[in-house]
Design a protein around this motif. Sequence first.
Motif, PDB file in Angstrom:
ATOM      1  N   ASP A  77       0.827  -1.208   0.000  1.00  0.00           N
ATOM      2  CA  ASP A  77       0.000   0.000   0.000  1.00  0.00           C
ATOM      3  C   ASP A  77       0.864   1.262   0.000  1.00  0.00           C
ATOM      4  O   ASP A  77       0.588   2.211  -0.737  1.00  0.00           O
ATOM      5  N   GLU A  78       1.916   1.257   0.802  1.00  0.00           N
ATOM      6  CA  GLU A  78       2.792   2.428   0.880  1.00  0.00           C
ATOM      7  C   GLU A  78       3.542   2.641  -0.436  1.00  0.00           C
ATOM      8  O   GLU A  78       3.688   3.782  -0.898  1.00  0.00           O
ATOM      9  N   VAL A  79       4.006   1.559  -1.042  1.00  0.00           N
ATOM     10  CA  VAL A  79       4.819   1.685  -2.250  1.00  0.00           C
ATOM     11  C   VAL A  79       3.969   2.067  -3.460  1.00  0.00           C
ATOM     12  O   VAL A  79       4.380   2.886  -4.291  1.00  0.00           O
ATOM     13  N   VAL A  80       2.785   1.495  -3.578  1.00  0.00           N
ATOM     14  CA  VAL A  80       1.942   1.727  -4.751  1.00  0.00           C
ATOM     15  C   VAL A  80       1.481   3.182  -4.844  1.00  0.00           C
ATOM     16  O   VAL A  80       1.361   3.741  -5.948  1.00  0.00           O
ATOM     17  N   ALA A  81       1.232   3.795  -3.718  1.00  0.00           N
ATOM     18  CA  ALA A  81       0.713   5.170  -3.707  1.00  0.00           C
ATOM     19  C   ALA A  81       1.603   6.100  -4.533  1.00  0.00           C
ATOM     20  O   ALA A  81       2.829   6.085  -4.402  1.00  0.00           O
ATOM     21  N   GLY A  82       0.990   6.872  -5.420  1.00  0.00           N
ATOM     22  CA  GLY A  82       1.714   7.866  -6.201  1.00  0.00           C
ATOM     23  C   GLY A  82       2.251   7.388  -7.522  1.00  0.00           C
ATOM     24  O   GLY A  82       2.897   8.166  -8.240  1.00  0.00           O
ATOM     25  N   HIS A  83       2.003   6.139  -7.879  1.00  0.00           N
ATOM     26  CA  HIS A  83       2.498   5.634  -9.158  1.00  0.00           C
ATOM     27  C   HIS A  83       1.412   5.671 -10.232  1.00  0.00           C
ATOM     28  O   HIS A  83       0.229   5.501  -9.947  1.00  0.00           O
ATOM     29  N   ASP A  84       1.849   5.872 -11.459  1.00  0.00           N
ATOM     30  CA  ASP A  84       0.934   5.915 -12.600  1.00  0.00           C
ATOM     31  C   ASP A  84       0.742   4.543 -13.235  1.00  0.00           C
ATOM     32  O   ASP A  84      -0.316   4.261 -13.807  1.00  0.00           O
ATOM     33  N   VAL A  85       1.784   3.709 -13.169  1.00  0.00           N
ATOM     34  CA  VAL A  85       1.778   2.403 -13.831  1.00  0.00           C
ATOM     35  C   VAL A  85       2.441   1.381 -12.914  1.00  0.00           C
ATOM     36  O   VAL A  85       3.437   1.688 -12.245  1.00  0.00           O
ATOM     37  N   ILE A  86       1.878   0.180 -12.883  1.00  0.00           N
ATOM     38  CA  ILE A  86       2.538  -0.966 -12.257  1.00  0.00           C
ATOM     39  C   ILE A  86       2.842  -1.986 -13.347  1.00  0.00           C
ATOM     40  O   ILE A  86       1.954  -2.353 -14.120  1.00  0.00           O
ATOM     41  N   VAL A  87       4.094  -2.426 -13.416  1.00  0.00           N
ATOM     42  CA  VAL A  87       4.479  -3.527 -14.300  1.00  0.00           C
ATOM     43  C   VAL A  87       4.888  -4.674 -13.380  1.00  0.00           C
ATOM     44  O   VAL A  87       5.897  -4.593 -12.678  1.00  0.00           O
ATOM     45  N   HIS A  88       4.072  -5.723 -13.395  1.00  0.00           N
ATOM     46  CA  HIS A  88       4.146  -6.764 -12.362  1.00  0.00           C
ATOM     47  C   HIS A  88       4.857  -8.019 -12.872  1.00  0.00           C
ATOM     48  O   HIS A  88       4.266  -8.881 -13.513  1.00  0.00           O
ATOM     49  N   PHE A  89       6.169  -8.096 -12.576  1.00  0.00           N
ATOM     50  CA  PHE A  89       6.974  -9.261 -12.912  1.00  0.00           C
ATOM     51  C   PHE A  89       7.116 -10.240 -11.743  1.00  0.00           C
ATOM     52  O   PHE A  89       7.421 -11.411 -11.968  1.00  0.00           O
ATOM     53  N   ALA A  90       6.970  -9.775 -10.516  1.00  0.00           N
ATOM     54  CA  ALA A  90       7.310 -10.579  -9.340  1.00  0.00           C
ATOM     55  C   ALA A  90       6.533 -11.892  -9.327  1.00  0.00           C
ATOM     56  O   ALA A  90       5.301 -11.890  -9.409  1.00  0.00           O
ATOM     57  N   ALA A  91       7.244 -13.006  -9.222  1.00  0.00           N
ATOM     58  CA  ALA A  91       6.604 -14.324  -9.196  1.00  0.00           C
ATOM     59  C   ALA A  91       7.627 -15.383  -8.811  1.00  0.00           C
ATOM     60  O   ALA A  91       8.823 -15.236  -9.066  1.00  0.00           O
ATOM     61  N   GLU A  92       7.127 -16.446  -8.200  1.00  0.00           N
ATOM     62  CA  GLU A  92       7.894 -17.687  -8.117  1.00  0.00           C
ATOM     63  C   GLU A  92       7.707 -18.384  -9.458  1.00  0.00           C
ATOM     64  O   GLU A  92       6.581 -18.543  -9.932  1.00  0.00           O
ATOM     65  N   SER A  93       8.808 -18.838 -10.087  1.00  0.00           N
ATOM     66  CA  SER A  93       8.682 -19.232 -11.490  1.00  0.00           C
ATOM     67  C   SER A  93       9.349 -20.542 -11.890  1.00  0.00           C
ATOM     68  O   SER A  93       9.350 -20.877 -13.079  1.00  0.00           O
ATOM     69  N   HIS A  94       9.894 -21.302 -10.949  1.00  0.00           N
ATOM     70  CA  HIS A  94      10.622 -22.500 -11.357  1.00  0.00           C
ATOM     71  C   HIS A  94       9.750 -23.734 -11.191  1.00  0.00           C
ATOM     72  O   HIS A  94       9.332 -24.063 -10.080  1.00  0.00           O
ATOM     73  N   VAL A  95       9.469 -24.425 -12.303  1.00  0.00           N
ATOM     74  CA  VAL A  95       8.526 -25.539 -12.282  1.00  0.00           C
ATOM     75  C   VAL A  95       8.958 -26.627 -11.310  1.00  0.00           C
ATOM     76  O   VAL A  95       8.141 -27.136 -10.523  1.00  0.00           O
ATOM     77  N   ASP A  96      10.228 -27.022 -11.342  1.00  0.00           N
ATOM     78  CA  ASP A  96      10.677 -28.096 -10.452  1.00  0.00           C
ATOM     79  C   ASP A  96      10.461 -27.743  -8.989  1.00  0.00           C
ATOM     80  O   ASP A  96      10.069 -28.599  -8.182  1.00  0.00           O
ATOM     81  N   ARG A  97      10.710 -26.501  -8.624  1.00  0.00           N
ATOM     82  CA  ARG A  97      10.481 -26.079  -7.243  1.00  0.00           C
ATOM     83  C   ARG A  97       8.995 -26.138  -6.890  1.00  0.00           C
ATOM     84  O   ARG A  97       8.629 -26.462  -5.763  1.00  0.00           O
ATOM     85  N   SER A  98       8.134 -25.827  -7.855  1.00  0.00           N
ATOM     86  CA  SER A  98       6.691 -25.875  -7.581  1.00  0.00           C
ATOM     87  C   SER A  98       6.214 -27.308  -7.388  1.00  0.00           C
ATOM     88  O   SER A  98       5.261 -27.555  -6.637  1.00  0.00           O
TER      89      SER A  98
END
Length: 333
Positions: A77-98
């Motif tokens: 909430d604190e970080v998002v405030a004041g931004h015009d655009v969010i580009v959302h890359f954050a993810a857990e992404s390794h199939v074997d780990r999943s």
Amino acid sequence: MRILVTGGAGFIGSEYVRMLLGVPGGSCEGVPALEPARVTVLDALTYSGNRANLAPVADDPRLRFVHGDIRHADVVDEVVAGHDVIVHFAAESHVDRSIAGAAPFVSTNVLGTQTLLDAALRHHVGRFVHVSTDEVYGSIDAGSWTEDWPLTPNSPYSASKAGSDLLALAYHRTHGMDVVVTRCSNNYGPYQFPEKVIPLFVTNLLDGGTVPLYGDGGNVRDWLHVHDHCRGVALVQQKGRAGEVYHIGGGTELSNKELTARLLDACGAGWEQVVPVADRKGHDRRYSLDITKISQELGYAPSITLDDGLADTVRWYRDNRSWWQPLKAESAR
């Protein structure tokens, strides 16, 4: 323009940040002139996040780094405030780990995305770009997926990404949020954590070691250089239609055995260094994205051939042992 990039210290996110801030070699013809006044990176710095990935732009006064987790609502909430655009890359992404443990994938990819969407809605963010994967479609024997293809994920990772895609699109339909979704094919390039197939094979071969080849090596993937991927995301950020999905592909399909042959040749190694291993559980046989939509609507086309991209990637890992050797040593513990 004030842009928040989640996962911006990871492989793909850091490329996007370097591109936005105009690092030499990090931008090229065909990238929209987004000209951000500020770029904020929000990254939890899990095992695959690395502040060193942002070293080329660390002194840029437009860059702000926040160490935080997208699952933590107060931080978001604190970080998002004041931004015009969010580009959302954050993810857990390794199939074997999943496959070994699905909980972090569900909590980060689904609940973390929902936390971001809620904050974006609350703070009236102008555009939310949700970055996803072709793996949400499952496997395809022939032809290529279009953006309206049913989602039939086969791994916990891809199922969690499919869930986050549906959530993002639901916020557009329910709340009228300006949401766009991208789905990419397999990425490769500099700064990729050495658990993924290309950097794993390259770094093992450069050290004279062996590499594992799943099953019969016949699984087919389309390969996309990370810079072309980020060019596509930038086009979608600037010109994509709200509520739409766009495919970003590289245009070169190879079987894992064919890819292995190319990497052996690039590293001066032989087939005696390849060790056959049992196939991955639920291993999708083939992925293939139709990129007609983004090409016709936004003018996207891949610019880096696989031959050039692989050569540059192998050269980067050969020249940057100080980046990847500590990562491999840590992950081996």
